[in-house]
Design an enzyme around this catalytic site. Structure first.
Site, PDB file in Angstrom:
ATOM      1  N   GLU A   1     -10.195 -48.904  -1.205  1.00 46.23           N
ATOM      2  CA  GLU A   1     -10.471 -48.389  -2.552  1.00 46.23           C
ATOM      3  C   GLU A   1     -11.273 -47.094  -2.493  1.00 46.23           C
ATOM      4  O   GLU A   1     -11.117 -46.214  -3.338  1.00 46.23           O
ATOM      5  CB  GLU A   1     -11.199 -49.451  -3.372  1.00 46.23           C
ATOM      6  CG  GLU A   1     -10.350 -50.697  -3.663  1.00 46.23           C
ATOM      7  CD  GLU A   1     -10.121 -51.604  -2.479  1.00 46.23           C
ATOM      8  OE1 GLU A   1     -10.841 -51.466  -1.458  1.00 46.23           O
ATOM      9  OE2 GLU A   1      -9.221 -52.454  -2.547  1.00 46.23           O
TER      10      GLU A   1
ATOM     11  N   HIS B   1     -11.405 -62.332  -8.920  1.00 49.05           N
ATOM     12  CA  HIS B   1     -10.248 -61.850  -9.686  1.00 49.05           C
ATOM     13  C   HIS B   1     -10.518 -61.965 -11.176  1.00 49.05           C
ATOM     14  O   HIS B   1      -9.588 -62.134 -11.971  1.00 49.05           O
ATOM     15  CB  HIS B   1      -8.980 -62.635  -9.350  1.00 49.05           C
ATOM     16  CG  HIS B   1      -8.600 -62.616  -7.911  1.00 49.05           C
ATOM     17  ND1 HIS B   1      -9.112 -63.507  -7.004  1.00 49.05           N
ATOM     18  CD2 HIS B   1      -7.777 -61.804  -7.216  1.00 49.05           C
ATOM     19  CE1 HIS B   1      -8.602 -63.256  -5.807  1.00 49.05           C
ATOM     20  NE2 HIS B   1      -7.793 -62.231  -5.900  1.00 49.05           N
TER      21      HIS B   1
HETATM   22  C1  TPP Z   1     -11.340 -55.191  -1.257  1.00 48.40           C
HETATM   23  C2  TPP Z   1     -10.047 -55.824  -1.627  1.00 48.40           C
HETATM   24  N1  TPP Z   1      -9.000 -55.047  -2.003  1.00 48.40           N
HETATM   25  C3  TPP Z   1      -7.825 -55.609  -2.374  1.00 48.40           C
HETATM   26  C4  TPP Z   1      -7.652 -56.982  -2.374  1.00 48.40           C
HETATM   27  C5  TPP Z   1      -6.327 -57.622  -2.833  1.00 48.40           C
HETATM   28  N2  TPP Z   1      -5.615 -58.211  -1.698  1.00 48.40           N
HETATM   29  C6  TPP Z   1      -5.755 -59.517  -1.364  1.00 48.40           C
HETATM   30  S1  TPP Z   1      -4.905 -59.915   0.027  1.00 48.40           S
HETATM   31  C7  TPP Z   1      -4.316 -58.324   0.191  1.00 48.40           C
HETATM   32  C8  TPP Z   1      -3.426 -57.969   1.342  1.00 48.40           C
HETATM   33  C9  TPP Z   1      -4.129 -58.157   2.668  1.00 48.40           C
HETATM   34  O1  TPP Z   1      -3.245 -57.889   3.725  1.00 48.40           O
HETATM   35  P1  TPP Z   1      -3.703 -58.107   5.225  1.00 48.40           P
HETATM   36  O2  TPP Z   1      -5.087 -57.544   5.406  1.00 48.40           O
HETATM   37  O3  TPP Z   1      -2.648 -57.554   6.117  1.00 48.40           O
HETATM   38  O4  TPP Z   1      -3.833 -59.669   5.401  1.00 48.40           O
HETATM   39  P2  TPP Z   1      -2.668 -60.736   5.274  1.00 48.40           P
HETATM   40  O5  TPP Z   1      -2.558 -61.116   3.821  1.00 48.40           O
HETATM   41  O6  TPP Z   1      -1.414 -60.090   5.787  1.00 48.40           O
HETATM   42  O7  TPP Z   1      -3.078 -61.900   6.121  1.00 48.40           O
HETATM   43  C10 TPP Z   1      -4.788 -57.510  -0.850  1.00 48.40           C
HETATM   44  C11 TPP Z   1      -4.460 -56.082  -1.016  1.00 48.40           C
HETATM   45  C12 TPP Z   1      -8.777 -57.762  -1.955  1.00 48.40           C
HETATM   46  N3  TPP Z   1      -8.702 -59.098  -1.909  1.00 48.40           N
HETATM   47  N4  TPP Z   1      -9.930 -57.162  -1.589  1.00 48.40           N
END
Ligand code: TPP
Ligand code: TPP
Ligand code: MG
Ligand code: MG
Lengths: 337, 421, 337, 421
Positions: free
Chosen positions: A60, A129
Site C-alpha cells: 500500500e 475487514h
Molecule cells: C496489508 C494487507 N494488504 C492487503 C491484504 C488483502 N489480502 C489478503 S490475502 C492477499 C493475497 C496474499 O497473497 P500471498 O502473500 O501470495 O499469500 P497466499 O494467499 O498466496 O498464501 C491480499 C492481497 C491484506 N490482508 N493485508
C-alpha cells in the site's frame, strides 16, 4: 438513466472519466484483469489497456507513493486500497507526502489523485475487514475525505474527486455496495433497485465535494451521519416516529458547516452517529463544532452514537454495530433533556 | 544465559550488534577496504540482461586512477568543457556549503547540511542526464541544482526562510524544490521520494514520454520500507528510473553496518530484486558520470531501472546539529582512501593539459566572490534571524487549491491575533 | 533528590528500571553509543551493554515490529522513535498489531512495551520535526498515551509506562526538554533548575498513568492542557489575572474523566488547548466529553485553542504556535459568555 | 505517444505490466519451468558463509525423485516413523480443509482458507524444528498446528467463532493463535508477523536462550515494507530466525510476476541482503524438512537467519470468497509439474517398503472419522450461524490489562442495549 447499485455506479464513474481523460490511470491490488475483489474496476483493463489499469504489488505504501509520483508527473491516478484496514502501510505517504505536497512546494506540485477504499463493517469481516479510519485523515491537513451513502452520490462524488486537484480519500461503505442497510441484520436485505438513489444518470455529472445533503427533513432533532449510518438514521427516525432531520454529510473534510449549523439551530438538538470507535472519532469533531457554534441554541448535549472502543469483533458483530437499537434510545434521550 | 530456558546440548544464543572499526580515540584504519584498480571492471553492453551485472555489484566502477588519468571501458571520454564545467560546479557547491554553514553558525538560519566529499555524486549525475529528466533528491544533492544553474540567491533565500524564499518560509532550510529545474521537493521523511520517483517514471512510460527519473537515498535510509517498495515497483513495471544509493557510510551517528552494510554491498540489493546494479567510486566524477549514463541509456531503451551504489564517505558532520567527534575519530574524512572528488577531477584536467593551478586559483576566487555577492543579495531580503518570510495569509494558502471555510476562519483568527500582538 | 531537566529525568528513569529489570531493552535510531539525538539514552549502552541498548536501522516499522516480537517473547522493550513526525512508517504495526495483540489473542500475548518519541514544536524544526500526532493514537483501542509536562512527571510516568503491561506511547514535548516554555518566544528561556518540578527523586518512583494533576487551582474557568501547553496555560492565567484552574492531563488515554468533570462542574467554563492541528484533534474529544457530561453546568461553549489546520511552518513558527496571545483572548471570551 | 513530450532521437517509453502465461480459456503450460533433477544441488556446510548460497537460490533443493526415491546430499535420512507421521499430518490437514471448506459452504461460518498442495511446507517444517521453537505463520500454515497436535476441536471452534472458540469469537475464522503450541497469532495484515518473528528471535538471543523462530509469508506479501524491515533487522543482528517465503505463484487474482517473480527468484532476495538463502521444492516434504533443518542449525549456531523460498502452487482458490476460474485456467493446479506433496511422500514410503495401499486407505478413513467426530463435538458448541460466541462483557475485555472507565461505561451501554433488544 440506469438503475445501478453502488459498485456499478462507481465502476461507471471510472469509465466515464477514463473515456474523457487519458491521464486517468487506475492501480491497486487485483484491480486489473480481475476487476477488484469487489468488482468496482471490472472491465476497465479490457477497455483501457494494461498501462492505464493494472494490478499492483501488495504494498500500500508503494501504491500511494507511485500514485503521488504519477500525479506529480501530471496524471490523475485513482488508486484502490483493497480494504481501508490495510491503508496504514501507506499512512506516511498519505499524511506526510500527499497531504503536504502542494503546501511545501508553494503550489508548484499539486497532487490530483484519488485513493478509493472499501470501508466499514457489517459483513462479518472481523477486525481487519471492517474498520472505519476516516478520523485519521480528517486530522491532517491537505486531504479531502469523501464518504458516499448511495449510488447516485457515489458516482457523482467519485467524478468530483477525480476532477479535484487535491488528494481525495474516498471511503466506500462496503456494507451498502449492493443495497441500503438500515442496521437490522435479521431482516432480508433490499437491493438498490428499489431505492430512488439507484437511478443513476449515464455519462458525466458530479456531486460537489464539501456539500451535505438533507436526507430527511425534520424539526425535532438533527442527526449527523454519513455512509451506511445515513440509512440507519433514516430507518430509526421512522421506527421511532421521531421528526428527525437527517444530514448526510457526504464529505467530512471540508465539512458542510452551514448545513450543520442551519439544522441544529432549527432543531436545538443533535445526535452524531458513526461506526468508527468513539474516542477521538470524527463524531468528537462534530460534537465540538456543534457546541462551539450552536451552544445557545442547544437544549441538550450533543450525543455520540458510535462503535465501541474495541477492535471490530467477528462473532459479536451485531453487538458492536451501531444500529437502530443504539440510535433510537439516543434520539429519545436527546428529546427528553 | 538465563536458567529457565537452558536446555541440554543447545548452545546459548547471543545478539550480534555490528560496531564500526573505530570510535573516538581510536586510530581510523581504512586499509581493509577493497579498492579495485581504476579501469579494471568490465562494462556490460547497455542492452545486457540485468543478470549480467551480478558480480559487478561487489566491485567498483572506477575511471580516474591515482595519477588522475582516465582509464578503462567506463571512461566516458568527456570533452574538456564538460569536465571543466563539472569541476566548476563541484567547487561552487563546496564554497556554497561553507558559506551557508557559517551563516547558520552566525545565527542567520536554523539549520544547514553540507555534502562535502559527495559533490561528484550529484554534479556528475546531473551532467550525465538530460535537462528535462527529473530528480528526486535527498538533502545532500544540492549539486543537482548548481549543475542546472539554479540561482544561488534563491537557494540562499530558502535557507534563510526570508522574503525571497520561493517556498514562502514553509520548509526547513535546504529542503529545496523547483519544478522548472526538474528538482522535486525534498522531504524531511527519509526514503519517501524513491517510490515517488518510480511513480513519476511509470507515468512517463504510460504516456509514451521519453523523460526519465532519478532518485537518491542514503545508505541508512535504504532500511525504510519505501526503498523496498520503490525497487519492487521499478523492477516489476520496468520503470525508467535510476535509483542512487549514496553510501557515505554514516547515518547521523550510526554506521552503515546497522543498515546491513557489513553483510554485502548496497548495490547487491539489485541482485536480490533481479534488476541491474552498479557500484561506483562516488568520489570519481567520471565513474559517476559513466555509470549514470549507462543506467540512463538502459532506462531510455525501456530496459528498466538500475540501482547504483555510490561508495563514498561523509566527511563532515551530519548537519549543523551534529558533532561527529562524539561517535567517530576526528579527521576520519581526510583519511578516506578514495580521496577528494574535487581534487581528483582537478588533477585529471591538469593531467590532460586542460587546466592549471592559476586557472584553478582564479576560479576558486571567482566562485567565492560569486557566492559572497549572492549572499549579500539574499541577506538583503532578510534572514531567519531578522526579516524572515512573514505573510500570515500565506500560512493558510496551498493547503488546498481553494481555501475551505475552516482555513478562512483560522486565517482571520491568526490575523486578529497578530493585530493584538 | 537531584535537580534534573527533562532529559536527565528520562535518562534516569531508564537507568533505574534497567538496573532493576534485566528484561528491559532499549532500541532506536542513534540511541546506542551516541545516546540519542536528544541524549535521553546517553550512557546506557556503556552501562548495560550492546545487547540491551542498541542502534536500530532507519526503519520505524521494524523498530516497532521487533519491539512487538521482543515483548511477545517476554522482554519489556523501550523503543525510541527519533521524532514523532517519523512514527508513521510504524503506524500499522502500532495500530493494527501492538494495539490489538492482547485482544486478538484473548489475553495470551500481552505486549509490555513503550514507544518514546520527542514531539511538538517551538524549535524551528519545520513540518517534519514539530508535529503533535497524539490524537491518532487516542482513536485506536489498546494503546495508552502519555504526555508529561515536567521532569518529575517525566521520570515517574516513564517508569509507570515501562511497568505497564500494555503498549504505551510516550510523547516527550521536546520544547521543554531543557526548561519550561510559556510560549513567549521573545523572552529568555528559563532552565528547569529554577522550577520545583525539577526536584527529581533518585531511584524508583512512579506517577500513575490515567491520573491528571491540578497544575493550578482556580474557580473561574477550567483549562485542559498537557505537555508544553500546561506552561502556556499557567503563564497565561497569571498574565491575564484570571482565576483559571489548569488541569495537566498527563495521560490522554485513558483520560482522567473525574478530574475533568469535577473541575468543569466547579467552574462552569472550559478551554481546551493543544498544539496539534485543530480538526479531529484530541481537543475535539475533550470538548465532546465535557459537553456530554457537564452540559448543564456549562455557562459557555467549550473553546478549543490549537495549532492551525496547516502543516507546521518554519519561518512563521510563532504565528502557528498556540501561545498566551491565543489563549488569553479565549479565556476572556469563555468568561464573557 | 503524446505530442508535447515528443523529442528528436529519443524513443518513446512504454509501461511493462507482467502478465501470467495463461488466462481462462488458455491451455495452461508449465513446460518453461526449470526443474533441476532431485539430488543434484550441493549442500553447503551448515557453517558456510552466507555467500556460499549465492547460486543455490536460482536452483531447487529437491530430494524425492520421480519414483519416490530420496536422493542426494539433502536427503534428511528420516526414520520411517517420522515419515509416516508427516504423511499422516499432511493427510489430516487435507481432510480438515475439505470439511471446513464444506462447513463454510453450508453457512456454518463466514470464511475459510485451504492450503491444498502446500501441506508439506508447514508440516515438514514443524517436524524439522524443536517443539519449543516458535512459529509466526500466515493463514496457510494450519499444518503447523496439526503437526504439534493442537486439538482439532479447538481449531474448528475458532473457525465457527462458537462458545468453544479460544479467541472468544473475536477473530476471523482461521486466524488461530495458541501460545502453548508456539503458534503466534495470525494477523489479517499481511507481512506484519515477519519482523515480529525477527524481534522474538532477537529477544531469544538477548537472553542467551536457545529457542529460535520461524516466520512464513506469501510471495505476494513479500512486497510489503514489513518484509524488507524483517530481513534487514534479521541480517544486521544475526537473528536466529528462519524466513520462509511460500511462493505459490498467486496472490488472490494476482500472479507472482506482479511481486517481482519474473525478474528473479524470491530466494534471491537473500543475496541482496547478504544472508543465507535456499530455494526448495515446496511439494517435496523431505526437501522442506532438510532445508528447514539446515537453517535451524545455522540459527542455533548463532550464524543468523536463512531465507527459504518454497516453490509451490496454490491449487485451490484463495479463500471461500474467491473463484480462481475468473482469472486463471481451470484445473491448473492438477497440472503442476512438481506434483502433489501427499502423493509424493506416500510413494516414497511405499517405495522403501514402509507403507502400502491398504494402510493408506485405512488411515484415510481413520482420519476422516476423526475429523467428523471432532466436527460433531465442535458443532455441539455452536456455529457462527447458530450459537456463536456471545458474551457481551468479554467484548470489552483484553483491550487493556484492566478496564478503563470508558470501556466500563461502554460495556454497560452494550448490556443495556442487549436487554432492550
Ligand atoms: C496489508 C494487507 N494488504 C492487503 C491484504 C488483502 N489480502 C489478503 S490475502 C492477499 C493475497 C496474499 O497473497 P500471498 O502473500 O501470495 O499469500 P497466499 O494467499 O498466496 O498464501 C491480499 C492481497 C491484506 N490482508 N493485508
Ligand atoms: C522516516 C525518518 N526517520 C528518521 C529521520 C531522522 N534522520 C534524518 S537524517 C537521518 C540519517 C540518514 O542517513 P542516510 O540515509 O545514510 O543519509 P545521509 O545523512 O548519510 O546522507 C535520520 C535518521 C527522518 N528524517 N525520517
Ligand atoms: Mg549515509
Ligand atoms: Mg501466494
Amino acid at each position: 438513466m440506469t438503475v445501478r447499485n453502488m459498485i456499478e455506479a462507481l465502476n461507471d464513474a471510472h469509465d466515464v472519466m477514463m473515456e474523457r481523460d487519458g491521464d486517468i490511470v487506475v492501480l491497486g491490488e487485483d484491480v486489473g484483469y480481475f476487476g477488484g475483489v469487489f468488482r468496482v474496476t471490472a472491465g476497465l483493463q479490457k477497455k483501457y489497456g494494461t498501462s492505464r489499469v493494472f494490478d499492483a504489488p501488495i504494498a500500500e505504501l508503494g501504491i500511494v507513493a507511485t500514485a503521488i509520483g504519477m500525479a506529480a508527473y501530471g496524471l490523475r491516478p485513482v488508486a484502490e486500497i483493497q480494504f481501508a484496514d490495510y491503508i496504514y502501510p501507506g499512512f506516511d505517504q498519505i499524511i506526510s507526502e500527499a497531504g503536504r505536497m502542494r503546501y511545501r512546494t508553494a503550489g508548484e506540485w499539486p497532487l490530483p489523485m484519488v485513493i478509493r477504499t472499501p470501508y466499514g463493517g457489517g459483513i462479518f469481516g472481523g477486525q481487519t475487514h471492517s474498520q472505519s479510519p476516516e478520523a485519521f485523515f480528517a486530522h491532517m491537513p491537505g486531504i479531502k475525505t469523501v464518504i458516499p451513502s448511495n449510488p447516485y452520490d457515489a458516482k457523482g462524488l467519485l467524478i468530483a474527486a477525480i476532477e479535484d486537484n487535491d488528494p481525495v480519500l474516498f471511503f466506500e461503505p462496503k456494507r451498502i455496495y449492493n443495497g441500503p442497510f438500515e442496521g437490522y441484520h435479521d431482516r432480508p436485505v433490499t437491493p438498490w433497485a428499489k431505492h430512488p438513489a439507484a437511478e443513476v444518470p449515464d455519462g458525466h455529472y458530479s456531486v460537489p465535494i464539501g456539500k451535505a445533503a438533507i436526507a430527511r427533513e425534520g424539526e425535532a432533532v438533527t442527526i449527523l451521519a454519513y455512509g451506511t449510518m445515513v440509512h440507519v438514521a433514516l430507518a430509526t427516525a421512522e421506527a421511532e416516529g421521531i421528526d428527525a432531520e437527517v444530514i448526510d454529510l457526504r464529505t467530512i473534510v471540508p465539512v458542510d458547516i452551514e448545513a450543520i449549523e442551519a439544522s441544529v439551530k432549527k432543531t436545538g438538538r443533535c445526535v452524531v452517529i458513526h461506526e468508527a470507535t468513539r474516542t477521538a472519532g470524527f463524531g468528537a469533531e462534530l460534537a465540538a463544532l456543534v457546541q462551539e457554534r450552536c451552544f445557545y441554541h442547544l437544549e441538550a448535549p450533543v450525543i455520540r452514537v458510535t462503535g465501541y472502543d474495541v477492535p471490530y469483533p467477528h462473532s459479536m458483530e451485531w453487538t458492536y454495530f451501531p444500529g437502530p437499537a443504539r440510535l433510537g434510545p439516543a434520539l429519545r434521550k436527546a428529546l427528553e433533556d | 544465559m538465563n536458567k529457565e530456558t537452558e536446555r541440554p546440548n543447545r548452545p546459548a544464543l547471543s545478539l550480534h550488534v555490528p560496531e564500526p572499526d573505530a570510535r573516538p580515540g581510536d586510530e581510523i584504519d581504512f586499509s581493509h577496504i577493497e579498492i579495485p584498480a581504476a579501469g579494471s571492471l568490465r562494462r556490460p553492453d547497455v542492452a545486457a540482461p540485468a543478470s549480467d551485472t551480478r558480480e559487478l555489484v561487489y566491485s567498483l566502477v572506477r575511471v580516474l586512477d591515482h595519477d588522475g588519468a582516465a582509464v578503462g571501458p567506463w571512461d566516458p571520454r568527456l570533452d574538456p568543457d564538460t569536465l571543466r564545467r563539472m569541476l566548476r560546479d563541484m567547487m561552487l557547491v563546496r564554497v556554497y556549503d561553507d558559506r551557508m554553514y557559517r551563516a547558520q553558525r552566525q545565527g542567520k538560519t536554523s539549520f544547514y547540511m553540507k555534502c562535502t566529499g559527495e559533490e561528484a555524486i550529484a554534479v556528475a549525475a546531473a551532467h550525465a542526464m538530460d535537462r528535462d529528466d527529473i530528480f528526486f533528491p535527498t538533502y545532500r544533492q544540492q549539486g543537482l541544482l548548481v549543475a542546472r544553474d539554479y540561482p544561488l540567491v534563491k537557494m540562499m533565500c530558502q535557507v534563510y526562510s526570508n522574503k525571497g524564499d520561493p517556498l514562502k518560509g514553509r520548509q526547513l532550510p535546504i529542503m529545496y524544490s523547483d519544478r522548472g529545474h526538474g528538482f522535486f521537493s525534498i522531504s524531511g521523511n527519509l526514503a519517501t521520494q524513491v517510490p515517488q520517483a518510480v511513480g513519476w517514471a511509470m507515468a512517463s512510460a504510460i504516456k509514451g514520454d521519453s523523460r526519465i527519473a532519478a532518485a537518491w537515498i542514503g545508505d541508512g535510509a535504504t532500511a525504510e520500507g519505501d526503498f523496498h517498495n520503490a525497487v519492487t515497483f521499478a523492477g516489476v513495471y520496468r520503470a525508467p528510473v535510476i535509483l542512487n544509493v549514496v553510501n557515505n557510510q554514516w547515518a547521523i551517528s550510526t554506521f552503515s553496518g546497522i543498515a546491513g552494510g557489513n553483510l554485502t554491498t548496497f548495490a547487491a540489493r539489485a541482485v536480490g530484486y533481479g534488476i541491474a546494479g552498479l557500484r561506483v567510486d562516488g568520489n570519481d566524477a567520471l565513474a559517476v558520470y559513466a555509470a549514470t549514463a549507462w543506467a540512463a541509456d538502459r532506462a531510455r531503451s525501456n530496459l528498466g531501472p538500475t540501482l547504483i551504489e555510490h561508495f563514498t564517505y561523509r566527511v563532515e558532520g551530519h548537519s549543523t546539529s551534529d558533532d561527529p567527534t562524539a561517535y567517530r575519530p576526528q579527521g576520519a574524512g581526510a583519511k578516506w582512501p578514495l580521496g577528494d572528488p574535487v581534487e581528483r577531477l582537478r588533477r585529471h584536467l591538469v593531467s590532460i593539459g586542460e587546466w592549471d593551478d592559476e586557472r584553478h586559483q582564479a576560479q576558486q576566487e571567482a566562485l567565492a566572490a560569486e557566492v559572497r555577492a549572492a549572499q549579500r543579495e539574499a541577506e538583503a531580503q532578510g534572514t531567519l534571524g531578522s526579516g524572515h518570510y512573514e505573510d500570515i495569509g500565506s500560512l493558510f494558502e496551498d493547503v488546498f487549491e481553494d481555501q475551505p471555510w475552516h482555513l478562512r476562519e483560522q486565517r482571520d483568527e491568526a490575523l486578529a491575533e497578530a493585530r493584538r500582538k
